[in-house]
Design a protein around this motif. Structure first.
Motif, short mmCIF file in Angstrom:
data_model
loop_
_atom_site.label_atom_id
_atom_site.label_comp_id
_atom_site.label_asym_id
_atom_site.label_seq_id
_atom_site.Cartn_x
_atom_site.Cartn_y
_atom_site.Cartn_z
N GLY A 1 -6.75 1.68 -7.92
CA GLY A 1 -7.20 1.52 -6.44
C GLY A 1 -5.68 1.09 -5.62
O GLY A 1 -4.76 1.61 -6.23
N PRO A 2 -5.74 0.49 -4.30
CA PRO A 2 -4.80 0.52 -3.48
C PRO A 2 -3.72 -0.27 -3.93
O PRO A 2 -2.51 -0.11 -3.41
CB PRO A 2 -5.36 0.00 -2.34
CG PRO A 2 -6.88 -0.43 -2.66
CD PRO A 2 -7.29 0.27 -4.08
N ILE A 3 -3.97 -1.26 -4.95
CA ILE A 3 -2.84 -2.07 -5.35
C ILE A 3 -1.76 -1.34 -6.07
O ILE A 3 -0.79 -1.20 -5.95
CB ILE A 3 -3.20 -3.10 -6.24
CG1 ILE A 3 -4.02 -4.07 -5.37
CG2 ILE A 3 -2.27 -4.00 -6.95
CD1 ILE A 3 -4.97 -5.19 -6.23
N ALA B 1 3.94 -6.02 -1.11
CA ALA B 1 2.48 -5.82 -0.60
C ALA B 1 1.53 -5.72 -1.73
O ALA B 1 0.38 -6.28 -1.50
CB ALA B 1 2.48 -4.44 0.24
N ALA B 2 1.84 -5.08 -2.61
CA ALA B 2 1.03 -5.03 -3.90
C ALA B 2 0.68 -6.35 -4.56
O ALA B 2 -0.36 -6.72 -4.85
CB ALA B 2 1.84 -4.10 -5.08
N ARG B 3 1.55 -7.09 -4.59
CA ARG B 3 1.70 -8.68 -5.11
C ARG B 3 0.58 -9.49 -4.33
O ARG B 3 -0.08 -10.16 -4.54
CB ARG B 3 2.80 -9.43 -5.26
CG ARG B 3 2.98 -10.55 -5.73
CD ARG B 3 4.26 -11.27 -5.93
NE ARG B 3 5.18 -10.51 -6.95
CZ ARG B 3 6.11 -9.58 -6.76
NH1 ARG B 3 6.64 -9.44 -5.71
NH2 ARG B 3 6.76 -9.10 -8.07
N ARG B 4 0.78 -9.20 -2.85
CA ARG B 4 -0.16 -10.01 -2.07
C ARG B 4 -1.68 -9.41 -2.17
O ARG B 4 -2.34 -10.42 -2.24
CB ARG B 4 0.22 -9.84 -0.44
CG ARG B 4 1.67 -10.55 -0.18
CD ARG B 4 1.84 -10.57 1.24
NE ARG B 4 1.96 -9.25 1.77
CZ ARG B 4 3.09 -8.49 2.10
NH1 ARG B 4 4.47 -9.08 1.60
NH2 ARG B 4 3.12 -7.31 2.71
N GLU B 5 -1.85 -8.07 -2.33
CA GLU B 5 -3.11 -7.71 -2.60
C GLU B 5 -3.64 -8.02 -3.92
O GLU B 5 -5.01 -8.47 -3.74
CB GLU B 5 -3.18 -5.96 -2.39
CG GLU B 5 -2.94 -5.80 -0.94
CD GLU B 5 -3.35 -4.18 -0.86
OE1 GLU B 5 -4.18 -3.78 -1.65
OE2 GLU B 5 -2.53 -3.44 0.00
N LEU B 6 -2.80 -8.23 -4.76
CA LEU B 6 -3.28 -8.54 -6.09
C LEU B 6 -3.77 -10.04 -6.10
O LEU B 6 -4.68 -10.63 -6.59
CB LEU B 6 -2.47 -8.43 -7.22
CG LEU B 6 -2.56 -8.77 -8.63
CD1 LEU B 6 -4.28 -8.30 -9.05
CD2 LEU B 6 -1.76 -8.19 -9.28
N ARG C 1 6.13 -0.41 -2.74
CA ARG C 1 5.83 -1.68 -1.64
C ARG C 1 5.36 -2.44 -2.73
O ARG C 1 4.14 -3.11 -2.78
CB ARG C 1 4.71 -1.24 -0.59
CG ARG C 1 5.41 -0.15 0.38
CD ARG C 1 4.33 -0.13 1.54
NE ARG C 1 3.04 0.39 1.15
CZ ARG C 1 2.93 1.86 1.01
NH1 ARG C 1 3.89 2.65 1.75
NH2 ARG C 1 1.90 2.53 0.97
N ILE C 2 6.20 -3.23 -3.39
CA ILE C 2 5.83 -4.09 -4.38
C ILE C 2 5.19 -5.51 -4.20
O ILE C 2 4.39 -6.18 -4.38
CB ILE C 2 7.16 -4.53 -5.54
CG1 ILE C 2 7.69 -3.14 -6.15
CG2 ILE C 2 6.64 -5.37 -6.61
CD1 ILE C 2 6.76 -2.36 -6.82
#
Length: 475
Positions: free
Chosen positions: A194-196, A207-212, A204-205
């Motif tokens: 998905g988007p992560i 941003a991925a960390r925040r979404e996870l 965009r690491i």
């Protein structure tokens, strides 16, 4: 090789990944092979003991820096004691045989650089992306093939996969604590598909960390897993090797694929084997589904929570009606991604040895559709019939007579160079190079039904000198 393995062709080794951090590993030998082994062992955190009278420059640097324990002498049987592993990598067969026997007598696995069959384990070719490792082995049957396959895989595994694996490692403990065991696989599937993951692949690491972190806080993986999305992917002009890394990745992720008639089977085979396949036609005005129904089907499938791959030849935004398809997705609020592909113009011209622009012959290039519109080719013929440019007609075979006649009527000479590339970039490629006056008859005599691209301009003459792709298959 055992009799059983000889009969069924299967490997006789068992692949494992050893944890060697802090453990004593003995390497006998100081040459090129020993240097390769030492580098990988140090990366794994092993305590390397090197036995050799002389060292290759890379090993000498390691010894001088104190990274390895070096004994400047020949290897002795007692050197292998208390070792987790042993590598016999000298250039002396007798020494390797003796050290291997000493290791086995103590129950220590040994690998001989000079004799794979006499080794307890093999060292596979390795692709590394951070904590992610992909190993390739042929059970010592074909080392050269193993190296070639490793090189191939290097091009197919983006380095961002290492970042994704590292990010997953950061959260692994939290996921084990907060997500029920029965739901963890679904949770991680949603992360990786998905988007992560897309944030990671885009660099965009954070941003991925925040979404996870947010996904973990919600702890509702089922809701995320049912979010539908559409991937509008250009597959290029035909050769599967011209697909982009991103295209391959999304092709493996899709739940369902909508594909056109002209899509080669070799490209369709690269789609996930678990994906549902829906043929939607679109070949020279003969559509299995009209365009509006294709648009509606994509919306319907995505709203049902499915990952939809809309796989198109060439580039979806160059006479591929990609703009129409994503407009309807945007209106319906469906998330989508667009993956450009090599256009038929670029790919077929390159494989035919015809540069679309050239300082001496063509200072511009124009892409034109050769489709009829309401019974007529409504084109700016006076602008197209100009010297100093290349004109590429997509889907121009059906109206080839009309195209050539109009260009001559509007000023180009009858002997102006023109070529038809059929099934470009594939093993079936045909190049018919002629002039505006005789190309229609030459193409008609060919009787080929493959995808065709028309190129008009003086650059066509260059194919005799620049042509490099010469398919040898018989048809």
């Amino acid at each position: 090789m055992t009799p059983d393995s000889a009969d069924n062709g299967r490997a006789t080794t068992y692949p494992v990944a050893l944890r060697l951090a802090g453990r004593r590993v003995v390497v006998a030998g100081g040459g090129r092979i020993a240097a390769r082994r030492v580098e990988r062992l140090l990366a794994a955190g092993a305590r390397v003991v090197l036995i050799a009278p002389r060292l290759a420059p890379a090993l000498a640097e390691r010894a001088a820096a104190g990274s390895i324990e070096w004994h400047q002498r020949g290897a002795e049987d007692a050197d292998v004691r208390d070792a987790a592993l042993c590598f016999a990598a000298t250039d002396d067969v007798d020494v390797n045989t003796r050290i291997a026997a000493a290791a086995r007598a103590r129950g220590i696995p040994v690998q001989r650089a000079d004799d794979a069959e006499a080794s307890d384990f093999l060292v596979p070719a390795l692709i590394e992306r951070g904590p992610l490792q992909v190993s390739v082995s042929s059970d010592a049957s074909a080392p050269s093939l193993t190296r070639r396959l490793r090189a191939r895989l290097e091009t197919l595994v983006p380095r961002a996969y290492g970042d994704l694996a590292a990010l997953a490692g950061e959260f692994r403990g939290q996921v084990k604590t907060r997500v029920p065991r029965a739901e963890r696989a679904e949770f991680w599937n949603a992360v990786f598909d998905g988007p992560i993951a897309e944030q990671v692949f885009a660099g965009r690491i954070e941003a991925a960390r925040r979404e996870l972190q947010a996904a973990l806080a919600e702890a509702e993986p089922a809701k995320r897993a049912t979010r539908g999305e559409v991937y509008l992917v250009g597959s290029g002009p035909g050769d599967p090797d011209l697909l982009t890394f991103r295209a391959l990745r999304l092709m493996q992720r899709a739940d369902v694929v909508l594909y056109d008639s002209l899509l080669p089977a070799s490209i369709l085979e690269l789609v996930s084997p678990d994906a549902e396949r829906i043929h939607v036609g679109k070949r020279a005005s003969k559509h299995t589904l009209p365009q509006d129904q294709i648009n509606a089907l994509m919306v319907e499938l995505a709203q049902a929570g499915r990952r939809v791959l809309r796989l198109k030849g060439g580039d979806p935004f160059v006479f591929g009606r990609g703009g129409e398809e994503i407009a309807e997705l945007a209106d319906a609020g469906i998330p989508f991604q667009i993956v450009p592909g090599i256009t038929a113009a670029n790919g077929c011209a390159a494989y035919a040895g015809i540069p679309l622009t050239h300082r001496d012959y063509a200072q511009s290039v124009t892409f034109v559709t050769g489709h009829l519109k309401q019974g007529e080719l409504n084109l700016s013929w006076a602008e197209l019939a100009q010297r100093g440019q290349t004109v590429v007609f997509f889907m121009g075979r059906r109206n080839l007579d009309t195209i050539c006649a109009r260009l001559i009527e509007h000023g180009l000479p009858a002997d102006w160079p023109a070529a038809m590339v059929i099934d470009g970039t594939t093993a079936r490629q045909r190049l018919i190079a002629a002039t505006l006056s005789d190309l229609p008859a030459r193409v008609a005599a060919e009787r080929s039904t493959g995808a065709a691209l028309l190129i008009v301009g003086e650059v066509v003459r260059l194919h005799e000198r620049l042509g490099w792709f010469h398919p040898t298959a018989e048809y």
